[in-house]
Enzyme design. Structure first.
Site, short mmCIF file in Angstrom:
data_model
loop_
_atom_site.label_atom_id
_atom_site.label_comp_id
_atom_site.label_asym_id
_atom_site.label_seq_id
_atom_site.Cartn_x
_atom_site.Cartn_y
_atom_site.Cartn_z
N LYS B 73 0.85 -1.19 0.00
CA LYS B 73 0.00 0.00 0.00
C LYS B 73 0.89 1.23 0.00
O LYS B 73 1.94 1.24 0.65
CB LYS B 73 -0.90 -0.03 1.23
CG LYS B 73 -1.96 1.06 1.29
CD LYS B 73 -2.88 0.86 2.49
CE LYS B 73 -3.97 1.91 2.57
NZ LYS B 73 -4.88 1.68 3.72
N SER B 148 -9.76 1.65 2.73
CA SER B 148 -8.88 2.43 1.90
C SER B 148 -7.81 1.62 1.16
O SER B 148 -7.22 2.11 0.22
CB SER B 148 -8.18 3.48 2.76
OG SER B 148 -7.32 2.87 3.70
N SER B 172 -9.95 -0.75 6.89
CA SER B 172 -9.33 -0.51 5.57
C SER B 172 -8.59 -1.70 4.96
O SER B 172 -8.20 -1.63 3.79
CB SER B 172 -8.39 0.68 5.65
OG SER B 172 -9.11 1.88 5.61
#
Lengths: 96, 479
Positions: B73, B148, B172
């Site tokens: 990420k 997210s 997330s």
């Protein structure tokens, strides 16, 4: 509910410039989020200790010894502006 | 089966047998990226040069992830490699050091294929708050991947990487894993170092793996957990070998279903699918009972005070001086600060900074921030008490399956996508999301298993058992 004045006050605290349209939107949106969050008042928290971290932890200390850290070149590599090996920022005090 | 459809443990066997080389694996994944990335758009940046360098250095390594193509990420620091956090503010930012998890993956032999897309500063539930572009759900490209960590979940589901790391502040990792039909694990707070994770809400943030199955989740957990002196909230204790828990056995395991969660009005297909899965665990010998917890709405309300408050403090560092974006309107320092933050942050980030600043401001601190921290105590103690009698709590991961890109406009409506995942972060406990089925649109449904602090083992054991029983996990996207 919060007012547009509240939004302007908070934006100033947060060092955020807001466009007029944003002020309008945020007044409404943040107002409705605050209304939602008001739910918390329904729970009785008399005599409840606040929790900051959920895993039991005491102060974490280490020996006060100098260790290697980032060198100047690496530290400055991402700076938007620099001069003579230092970060350069706009002037803070005016002439007078 | 194509290489890009395989799991870590399947690929490792092929490499060990000498049927395939690490180079060929990376090549297969980059080919897959070449074929599908223009549709899915999981990545903010691809790191081919880095991957090649890692492959070159691999020959003498026998790490557990040797040759495994992974994604990170884009809020996980990678030295000299763009780490944008999905924000204009960090569009050109190359960290001068690696996150601890980056080092751990690299030491285990992982190959970094790229940095995955995310909601700006991890604030969002659809990855639509990325400054760069939308990511598309690989099961149906019209749909959002969740967020997210939407880029990480989509990349794993699409076979662009074999596994990825995400971060989970209020769901997330788990919610996008649910939407994308993969396995997402949010470990106990403090068990994975946050050093080098760009901070959002420090008392809630935790890094964890997104994988194709539960076995891979345990393998990744073995690599990333552990004490780190660089993170003072990292818990100094021994961590188990999580693969020891990969056993098909739930006999006598006590599972609680929280009435207050199932009473919420949510998608019927999700509810039926989750309850059917629970029934199968019961048939396999688990003891299932209804239990009671403080309503999830209160956890969500507390979250939307605590997380923005911490964010407003953490994001104060973006001032255009040491790194990141700086506005050209820099005639004086105050103007430079306010314009930099006005131009560098997107709407959701500004909204949360405003909300957090408000909750911390004089006159409101007690009513909002202190109150939320007290409610946090109630929620945590609720979980602690339940886990005296129960091994696990099961709920849906999200109230619905994936929603369409552009469908949710109202912030509060979007926040409700995290109603079942947020309480877990508030309490600091671990939880996994695994696929439980598909709805009538063919979109994946996620089931969440929650355990006590450091109870990752039992979660993995139950998840592994359920994965074997349901046997839906071999289904792969068609792209």
């Amino acid at each position: 509910m919060i007012s547009r004045k509240d939004v302007e006050y908070v934006a100033n605290l947060a060092h955020l410039k807001l466009a007029e349209k944003e002020k309008e939107e945020y007044t409404e949106q943040i107002g409705s989020i605050i209304d939602y969050v008001d739910k918390l008042k329904e729970l009785d928290t008399e005599n409840v200790t606040p929790t900051a971290y959920t895993v039991p932890m005491k102060n974490v200390l280490r020996d006060d010894k100098a260790r290697e850290s980032l060198n100047r070149k690496k530290t400055l590599a991402n700076a938007p502006d620099k001069k003579n090996g230092l970060f350069k920022a706009p002037r803070i005090m005016s002439d007078n | 089966m194509e290489i890009y459809e395989m799991t870590i443990h399947q690929i490792r066997k092929l490499i060990e047998k000498g049927d395939i080389t690490a180079q060929e694996v990376t090549e297969a994944y980059y080919n897959r990226i070449d074929n599908v990335e223009s549709d899915v758009k999981s990545f903010i940046s691809l790191t081919r040069e880095k991957a090649e360098a890692q492959l070159d250095n691999l020959s003498d390594k026998k790490g557990i992830l040797a040759g495994m193509p992974v994604g990170l990420k884009d809020n996980i620091s990678t030295e000299g490699i763009l780490t944008t956090c999905g924000s204009k503010m960090l569009e050109d930012y190359c960290p001068p050091y690696n996150a601890t998890v980056t080092n751990k993956l690299q030491d285990a032999g992982a190959i970094f294929l790229g940095k995955t897309n995310m909601d700006e500063f991890a604030m969002g539930s659809s990855t639509e708050n990325s400054f760069f572009h939308n990511t598309h759900n690989p099961w149906d490209l019209d749909y959002a991947p969740g967020g997210s960590s939407g880029g990480s979940a989509a990349a794993v589901a699409a076979g662009e990487v074999v596994a990825a790391l995400g971060s989970d502040t209020g769901g997330s990792i788990r919610q996008p894993a649910s939407y994308c039909g993969v396995v997402g694990f949010k470990p106990t707070y403090g068990s994975v170092s946050r050093y080098g994770l760009v901070a959002f809400a420090s008392s809630l943030d935790q890094i964890g793996p997104i994988t194709k199955d539960v076995t891979d989740s345990a393998i990744m957990m073995n690599v990333i957990t552990g004490h780190d002196p660089h993170d003072s909230t990292s818990v100094n204790q021994d961590y188990p070998d999580y693969t020891d828990f990969l056993k098909e056995d739930v006999k006598g395991m006590k599972i609680g279903l929280p009435a207050e969660y199932f009473d919420i009005d949510f998608d019927n297909e999700v509810k039926e699918s989750v309850l059917a899965a629970v029934k199968k665990l019961e048939d396999a010998g688990a003891e299932v009972e209804e239990v009671h917890l403080t309503g999830a709405e209160y956890a969500l309300a507390a979250y939307y005070v605590i997380a923005p408050a911490e964010a407003s403090s953490n994001l104060a560092r973006y001032d255009g001086v040491r790194y990141g974006y700086r506005s050209e309107k820099d005639d004086d320092i105050k103007n430079m600060f306010t314009h930099t933050r006005h131009e560098g942050f997107g709407p959701e980030v500004k909204r949360r900074i405003m909300l957090g600043t408000y909750a911390l401001s004089s006159g409101y601190y007690d009513a909002f921030y202190l109150k939320a921290q007290k409610v946090r105590t109630i929620i945590k103690e609720d979980f602690d008490n339940l886990f005296k009698d129960y091994d696990l709590i099961i709920s849906p991961t999200a109230p619905t399956t994936a929603f369409k890109l552009g469908e949710k406009k109202d912030p509060l409506e979007m926040y409700h996508a995290d109603i079942f995942t947020v309480p877990v972060n508030i309490a600091g406990v671990p939880a996994i999301s695994i696929p439980a089925g598909f709805d009538s649109k063919g979109l994946p449904i996620g089931l969440q298993m929650i355990g006590p602090h450091f109870g990752e083992g039992k979660i993995l054991q139950a998840a592994y058992t359920l994965e074997k029983i349901l046997d839906i996990n071999k289904k792969r996207v068609k792209l």
